[in-house]
Write a protein that holds these residues in place. Structure first.
Motif, PDB file in Angstrom:
ATOM      1  N   UNK B 192      54.511  21.849  44.769  1.00 43.59           N
ATOM      2  CA  UNK B 192      54.445  22.171  46.197  1.00 43.59           C
ATOM      3  C   UNK B 192      55.406  21.400  47.075  1.00 43.59           C
ATOM      4  N   UNK B 193      56.631  21.196  46.610  1.00 41.57           N
ATOM      5  CA  UNK B 193      57.632  20.494  47.422  1.00 41.57           C
ATOM      6  C   UNK B 193      58.574  21.446  48.149  1.00 41.57           C
ATOM      7  N   UNK B 194      58.483  22.717  47.889  1.00 43.66           N
ATOM      8  CA  UNK B 194      59.380  23.656  48.567  1.00 43.66           C
ATOM      9  C   UNK B 194      58.973  23.838  50.021  1.00 43.66           C
ATOM     10  N   UNK B 195      59.950  24.145  50.837  1.00 41.77           N
ATOM     11  CA  UNK B 195      59.731  24.513  52.233  1.00 41.77           C
ATOM     12  C   UNK B 195      60.639  25.715  52.482  1.00 41.77           C
ATOM     13  N   UNK B 196      60.400  26.484  53.532  1.00 42.45           N
ATOM     14  CA  UNK B 196      61.231  27.669  53.746  1.00 42.45           C
ATOM     15  C   UNK B 196      62.735  27.337  53.777  1.00 42.45           C
ATOM     16  N   UNK B 197      63.098  26.264  54.456  1.00 51.89           N
ATOM     17  CA  UNK B 197      64.524  25.900  54.525  1.00 51.89           C
ATOM     18  C   UNK B 197      65.087  25.571  53.154  1.00 51.89           C
ATOM     19  N   UNK B 198      64.292  24.864  52.360  1.00 53.79           N
ATOM     20  CA  UNK B 198      64.776  24.432  51.053  1.00 53.79           C
ATOM     21  C   UNK B 198      64.833  25.609  50.084  1.00 53.79           C
ATOM     22  N   UNK B 199      63.953  26.591  50.258  1.00 54.92           N
ATOM     23  CA  UNK B 199      64.053  27.834  49.483  1.00 54.92           C
ATOM     24  C   UNK B 199      65.401  28.488  49.798  1.00 54.92           C
ATOM     25  N   UNK B 200      65.720  28.576  51.072  1.00 53.12           N
ATOM     26  CA  UNK B 200      66.973  29.221  51.457  1.00 53.12           C
ATOM     27  C   UNK B 200      68.173  28.508  50.847  1.00 53.12           C
ATOM     28  N   UNK B 201      68.135  27.185  50.913  1.00 62.60           N
ATOM     29  CA  UNK B 201      69.275  26.421  50.375  1.00 62.60           C
ATOM     30  C   UNK B 201      69.430  26.640  48.874  1.00 62.60           C
ATOM     31  N   UNK B 202      68.331  26.476  48.132  1.00 57.70           N
ATOM     32  CA  UNK B 202      68.459  26.529  46.675  1.00 57.70           C
ATOM     33  C   UNK B 202      68.706  27.965  46.198  1.00 57.70           C
ATOM     34  N   UNK B 203      67.973  28.931  46.760  1.00 56.82           N
ATOM     35  CA  UNK B 203      68.199  30.321  46.341  1.00 56.82           C
ATOM     36  C   UNK B 203      69.646  30.713  46.666  1.00 56.82           C
ATOM     37  N   UNK B 212      74.898  37.129  38.892  1.00 60.86           N
ATOM     38  CA  UNK B 212      74.404  38.188  38.001  1.00 60.86           C
ATOM     39  C   UNK B 212      72.943  37.944  37.582  1.00 60.86           C
ATOM     40  N   UNK B 213      72.400  36.782  37.893  1.00 63.93           N
ATOM     41  CA  UNK B 213      71.045  36.448  37.432  1.00 63.93           C
ATOM     42  C   UNK B 213      69.977  36.895  38.434  1.00 63.93           C
ATOM     43  N   UNK B 214      68.856  37.357  37.909  1.00 66.92           N
ATOM     44  CA  UNK B 214      67.711  37.635  38.772  1.00 66.92           C
ATOM     45  C   UNK B 214      66.947  36.325  39.001  1.00 66.92           C
ATOM     46  N   UNK B 215      66.550  36.095  40.230  1.00 64.49           N
ATOM     47  CA  UNK B 215      65.831  34.853  40.545  1.00 64.49           C
ATOM     48  C   UNK B 215      64.326  35.123  40.623  1.00 64.49           C
ATOM     49  N   UNK B 216      63.565  34.242  39.971  1.00 70.14           N
ATOM     50  CA  UNK B 216      62.105  34.307  40.015  1.00 70.14           C
ATOM     51  C   UNK B 216      61.608  33.059  40.737  1.00 70.14           C
ATOM     52  N   UNK B 217      60.726  33.227  41.691  1.00 73.99           N
ATOM     53  CA  UNK B 217      60.138  32.062  42.365  1.00 73.99           C
ATOM     54  C   UNK B 217      58.708  31.849  41.873  1.00 73.99           C
ATOM     55  N   UNK B 218      58.477  30.633  41.407  1.00 71.22           N
ATOM     56  CA  UNK B 218      57.136  30.205  40.987  1.00 71.22           C
ATOM     57  C   UNK B 218      56.701  29.144  42.000  1.00 71.22           C
ATOM     58  N   UNK B 219      55.817  29.533  42.920  1.00 75.99           N
ATOM     59  CA  UNK B 219      55.492  28.664  44.045  1.00 75.99           C
ATOM     60  C   UNK B 219      54.051  28.166  43.978  1.00 75.99           C
ATOM     61  N   UNK B 220      53.859  26.949  44.394  1.00 77.73           N
ATOM     62  CA  UNK B 220      52.512  26.401  44.542  1.00 77.73           C
ATOM     63  C   UNK B 220      52.240  26.189  46.028  1.00 77.73           C
ATOM     64  N   UNK B 221      50.975  26.368  46.391  1.00 76.05           N
ATOM     65  CA  UNK B 221      50.620  26.232  47.806  1.00 76.05           C
ATOM     66  C   UNK B 221      50.015  24.861  48.083  1.00 76.05           C
ATOM     67  N   UNK B 223      50.743  22.206  49.531  1.00 75.43           N
ATOM     68  CA  UNK B 223      50.722  21.601  50.864  1.00 75.43           C
ATOM     69  C   UNK B 223      50.748  22.647  51.972  1.00 75.43           C
ATOM     70  N   UNK B 224      50.311  23.856  51.610  1.00 70.94           N
ATOM     71  CA  UNK B 224      50.096  24.856  52.652  1.00 70.94           C
ATOM     72  C   UNK B 224      51.309  25.683  53.023  1.00 70.94           C
ATOM     73  N   UNK B 225      52.471  25.412  52.394  1.00 74.56           N
ATOM     74  CA  UNK B 225      53.680  26.145  52.778  1.00 74.56           C
ATOM     75  C   UNK B 225      54.043  27.239  51.780  1.00 74.56           C
ATOM     76  N   UNK B 226      53.192  27.478  50.777  1.00 74.25           N
ATOM     77  CA  UNK B 226      53.544  28.408  49.702  1.00 74.25           C
ATOM     78  C   UNK B 226      53.878  29.811  50.190  1.00 74.25           C
ATOM     79  N   UNK B 227      53.044  30.367  51.049  1.00 70.05           N
ATOM     80  CA  UNK B 227      53.272  31.739  51.504  1.00 70.05           C
ATOM     81  C   UNK B 227      54.467  31.786  52.462  1.00 70.05           C
TER      82      UNK B 227
END
Lengths: 314, 314
Positions: B192-203, B212-221, B223-227
């Motif tokens: 649960x260390x991801x945040x919306x900004x950090x998703x944008x940066x890493x993705x 060419x790769x498909x990206x899969x996100x495996x997220x944990x909630x 700290x409440x930011x998962x969704x």
């Protein structure tokens, strides 16, 4: 891509939201302890009580004792809620401790207005003239227009951005006619019907129509999208949010006992910090206060961050 | 402004995630009942078990009985997890029931690698050669590279997008050297260390480097930011997510007993529906299954939507 604010103002509504809905009687001193703990976290606006009829909301029968009992902290603004002239009179007894301003309040859902207030939306709008008059007589400024159920309601379903904007525009026109100097618009998602897309639509529409107004988002996490909606609001530059420590609260008229309530203040603060937006709040102190809130209400609260802690690197 | 996918693929990981971490012994027939209920909701990929040592994960001592016991539904792909050649062998016994593919697995945090695997990141990377060889011998395709703790970890703190991309690039290079035809990259936010900004940066960084790769996100909630992170991923066109019904699960190595686990499948489906993204899932059926999951584990689960229901207009 984004218009993030550098800083947000959070109004902590945990005490007011929680103690109107918690089933058990909560001792007055516990309510006061929570307020005083909250004011020690760096939060600068705290809604401390609701001056409503104890017959309708028994949990706030001790509003006077709570408002008279907390220890005002310099720099913190304490507010309260009321729905009629009698509530306003009770609040005015605490002018020295409360920041008192009025709201023109309308509801974007006909079904919810009828259920909640036993009025039509048209009647509710007309009633705002008496509301404004009562505040004028008391010498209280009407500061904002508040739209309840701005995104939808459990009885009437989804409210489109157009419909919410119509209700808001009528209220803004009435306020103008009555000579009010409105500075803020609260969009309240009373039952968790907002989604990130719908936040964008309504905030965008309100901004275009009323560019001079500050927008306040009051979000509930009823269906798990509350923090995603807050993130969408931040992206659009919204800089004022309501929240409740530990995710306390709920909507007493939503017909969903046990449903999660407001977005948790600590999750909002965490989101802001991680997005580089200043809140002025000490997050570890706020988490401690959230644990206190949980002990006071006597049951686990919905905040996920509260379960896990912030857990910076060990 | 956005690149929303028209449709997402969700891998349901509730059974595998939950039964590795729940403290109480869960009867095998309950595990099977949950899997069979999930396959009735329209979910098309379900991870049903973990072939791990029962000494390390007692909750999966009955993996064979579970995998042999569910009722395969046509059109649904069932997967499992393993971490070594012995686990792979056990999975291969169920080739007729499981969709079997291999993952090159690396971890973006040195501290977590040491704690979890008692290895350095460099050693973990080298170990992937043996992992690939074991799969090659078994005739199993290495389909993806999976980066654990891609956004941070409770022991080592934040992982920058640059650091995660370095670890991923090393793994991609090794996979290429070994002749693997990688098609997907999983970015796993194990704690649960991801945040919306950090998703944008890493993705964004992963997309630029491996278009060419498909990206899969495996997220944990956690700290409440998962969704909110899922919403950020959707905006970027990410079309494949892992999730767990009712928000089951957690990270057994995160040192946070009781912390919320994966994002709740029903909240993800609800978010997608509200954003106009197709999931193929019947949300009311999924909510019923989430209630079943809660009864099986015997304690309230963190999904907010589960508390409130979808509550379309009454």
């Amino acid at each position: 891509m984004s218009d993030l604010p550098s800083r947000v103002e959070i109004t902590e509504e945990g005490p007011r939201e929680a103690f109107q809905i918690e089933p058990g009687p909560i001792p007055t001193e516990d309510k006061i302890a929570l307020i005083d703990a909250l004011s020690g976290t760096g939060l600068r606006r705290i809604q401390v009580a609701s001056f409503v009829s104890p017959k309708i909301v028994p949990g706030w029968a001790d509003a006077e004792a709570v408002v008279g009992g907390f220890a005002p902290r310099p720099g913190v603004e304490y507010t309260a809620l009321w729905f009629n002239a009698s509530g306003l009179r009770r609040a005015m007894g605490f002018r020295d401790r409360l920041s008192i301003f009025g709201s023109v309040t309308v509801t974007a859902s006909e079904a919810f207005t009828k259920r909640n207030l036993n009025r039509t939306q048209a009647e509710q709008l007309v009633a705002q003239r008496a509301n404004i008059a009562a505040h004028r007589e008391a010498g209280v400024v009407m500061e904002r227009v508040s739209v309840q159920a701005a995104f939808g309601c459990n009885w009437g379903g989804e409210v489109t951005a157009e419909a919410a904007l119509d209700v808001l525009s009528d209220a803004m026109a009435l306020a103008k006619e009555e000579g009010c100097d409105i500075r803020r618009i609260t969009l309240a998602d009373s039952m968790g019907w907002a989604t990130p897309l719908r936040i964008e639509r309504l905030v965008g529409a309100v901004r275009s129509r009323f560019p001079e107004q500050e927008i306040v988002l009051h979000l509930h996490d009823t269906r798990g999208l509350g923090i995603a909606c807050a993130a969408a609001g931040l992206r659009l530059g919204v800089a004022r949010f309501d929240a409740a420590v530990a995710g306390l609260g709920g909507c007493p008229f939503a017909g969903q006992p046990g449903a999660p309530g407001n977005i948790a203040t600590e999750e909002l603060v965490f989101l802001c910090e991680e997005m580089g937006v200043e809140t002025g709040v000490d997050l570890p102190a706020l988490l401690e206060t959230a644990h206190l809130a949980e002990r006071i209400v006597g049951h686990p609260c919905p905040s996920n961050l509260l379960r896990s802690g912030i857990r910076r690197a060990a």
